[in-house]
Design a protein around this motif. Structure first.
Motif, PDB file in Angstrom:
ATOM      1  N   GLN A  79      -1.883   3.588   2.245  1.00  7.71           N
ATOM      2  CA  GLN A  79      -1.768   4.589   1.182  1.00  7.71           C
ATOM      3  C   GLN A  79      -2.458   5.892   1.582  1.00  7.71           C
ATOM      4  O   GLN A  79      -1.951   6.981   1.297  1.00  7.71           O
ATOM      5  N   LYS A 115      -0.266   7.894   3.956  1.00  7.32           N
ATOM      6  CA  LYS A 115       0.817   8.506   3.173  1.00  7.32           C
ATOM      7  C   LYS A 115       0.297   9.723   2.402  1.00  7.32           C
ATOM      8  O   LYS A 115       0.891  10.811   2.459  1.00  7.32           O
ATOM      9  N   ASN A 116      -0.809   9.553   1.687  1.00 12.49           N
ATOM     10  CA  ASN A 116      -1.337  10.642   0.862  1.00 12.49           C
ATOM     11  C   ASN A 116      -1.832  11.816   1.706  1.00 12.49           C
ATOM     12  O   ASN A 116      -1.704  12.973   1.307  1.00 12.49           O
ATOM     13  N   THR A 176       2.999   1.127  -3.804  1.00 15.46           N
ATOM     14  CA  THR A 176       2.336   1.005  -5.092  1.00 15.46           C
ATOM     15  C   THR A 176       2.047   2.371  -5.723  1.00 15.46           C
ATOM     16  O   THR A 176       1.726   3.335  -5.021  1.00 15.46           O
ATOM     17  N   ASP A 190      -3.534   3.977  -7.691  1.00 16.20           N
ATOM     18  CA  ASP A 190      -4.438   4.686  -6.799  1.00 16.20           C
ATOM     19  C   ASP A 190      -5.545   3.738  -6.350  1.00 16.20           C
ATOM     20  O   ASP A 190      -6.378   3.311  -7.157  1.00 16.20           O
ATOM     21  N   TYR A 208      -5.162  -0.101   1.789  1.00 13.54           N
ATOM     22  CA  TYR A 208      -5.865   1.169   1.550  1.00 13.54           C
ATOM     23  C   TYR A 208      -5.504   2.214   2.601  1.00 13.54           C
ATOM     24  O   TYR A 208      -5.196   3.367   2.280  1.00 13.54           O
ATOM     25  N   GLY A 238       0.808  -1.211   0.000  1.00 10.15           N
ATOM     26  CA  GLY A 238       0.000   0.000   0.000  1.00 10.15           C
ATOM     27  C   GLY A 238       0.843   1.263   0.000  1.00 10.15           C
ATOM     28  O   GLY A 238       0.463   2.275  -0.594  1.00 10.15           O
ATOM     29  N   TYR A 239       2.004   1.194   0.641  1.00 12.64           N
ATOM     30  CA  TYR A 239       2.887   2.363   0.728  1.00 12.64           C
ATOM     31  C   TYR A 239       3.642   2.602  -0.581  1.00 12.64           C
ATOM     32  O   TYR A 239       3.853   3.759  -0.974  1.00 12.64           O
TER      33      TYR A 239
END
Length: 245
Positions: A197, A200-201, A143, A146, A194, A140-141
């Motif tokens: 990510q 991170k986002n 990839t 989206d 999920y 998830g980190y």
């Protein structure tokens, strides 16, 4: 030309600063989650291996919860909603303290597993869950895909699992329990990737604002999300593959 180089140099330095901040942020998220896990399993083990303490919450023979046991069983769910509602009113230190208290209460609710399952089975499933969680979170980190679109479907799946689990408390159907556990493993595996990510986002979207208090609280919420994913995957794998006493 000198001005252009200066701008590029400044942009590069800012990007490097954000990358370094992101690594520190993710390390803090995983560290907070790990402390929460340690608290949970320490409390669960302390209560679950003590017949006197266990008898406070459950019948020692049937493991059926008493009134206090029912309260402890549903307390973590209530605390999650409370946390989400109160996070904006809490300081970062207060949010972290709340998370650790929540982890201790979760330990109380899970203490019965040390009577229902063998110690070796619990350790084995914990190791398997740890490996799977690490792989899913890393994916998830890293990839480039989206996966934000997964969120609504996964949350709907979680709601369905909660409803089915509550209904099955009264029905006691092994088939429903198996279906909930099997689907739950898949749903929380997807949520692990999920949520990683998303953490991170979220950091990257807000790092420019420099609001450290907000970022710290955001990191604690991220730690809570990953913690819940791990706990749920662990419990569902234990229900599927654990060896009972």
């Amino acid at each position: 030309m000198a001005d252009v180089n200066t701008i590029r140099s400044a942009a590069g330095a800012r990007a490097a600063q954000i990358d370094e901040g992101l690594r520190a942020h993710m390390n803090k998220v995983y560290a907070t989650m790990s402390v929460g896990m340690l608290i949970t399993f320490a409390v669960a083990w302390a209560v679950g291996t003590s017949p006197q303490l266990m008898a406070v919450f459950r019948d020692p023979v049937t493991l059926s919860p008493n009134i206090l046991g029912w309260i402890v069983m549903f307390a973590p769910l209530a605390m999650v909603f409370m946390f989400g509602a109160a996070i904006n009113k809490l300081s970062a230190a207060g949010a972290q303290t709340f998370f650790y208290v929540f982890a201790a209460v979760m330990g109380l609710s899970l203490s019965w597993i040390f009577i229902a399952f063998t110690g070796f089975s619990i350790a084995q499933i914990f190791l398997v869950t740890s490996i799977a969680f690490a792989g899913l979170s890393l994916w998830g980190y890293t990839t480039k895909k989206d996966i934000s679109g997964w969120g609504s479907f996964l949350i709907m799946g979680v709601i369905g699992l909660v409803v089915a689990s509550i209904v099955n408390i009264f029905l006691g159907s092994p088939a429903i329990m198996f279906a909930v556990s099997a689907l739950g493993v898949l749903i929380f595996a997807g949520l692990t990737a999920y949520d990683t990510q998303n953490i991170k986002n979220t950091y990257l979207a807000h790092a420019h604002h420099g609001d450290q208090e907000w970022l710290q609280k955001s990191g604690i919420m991220g730690a809570l999300s990953l913690y819940l994913n791990f706990i749920n995957m662990f419990m569902m794998l234990l229900q599927l593959f654990g060896n009972r006493e």
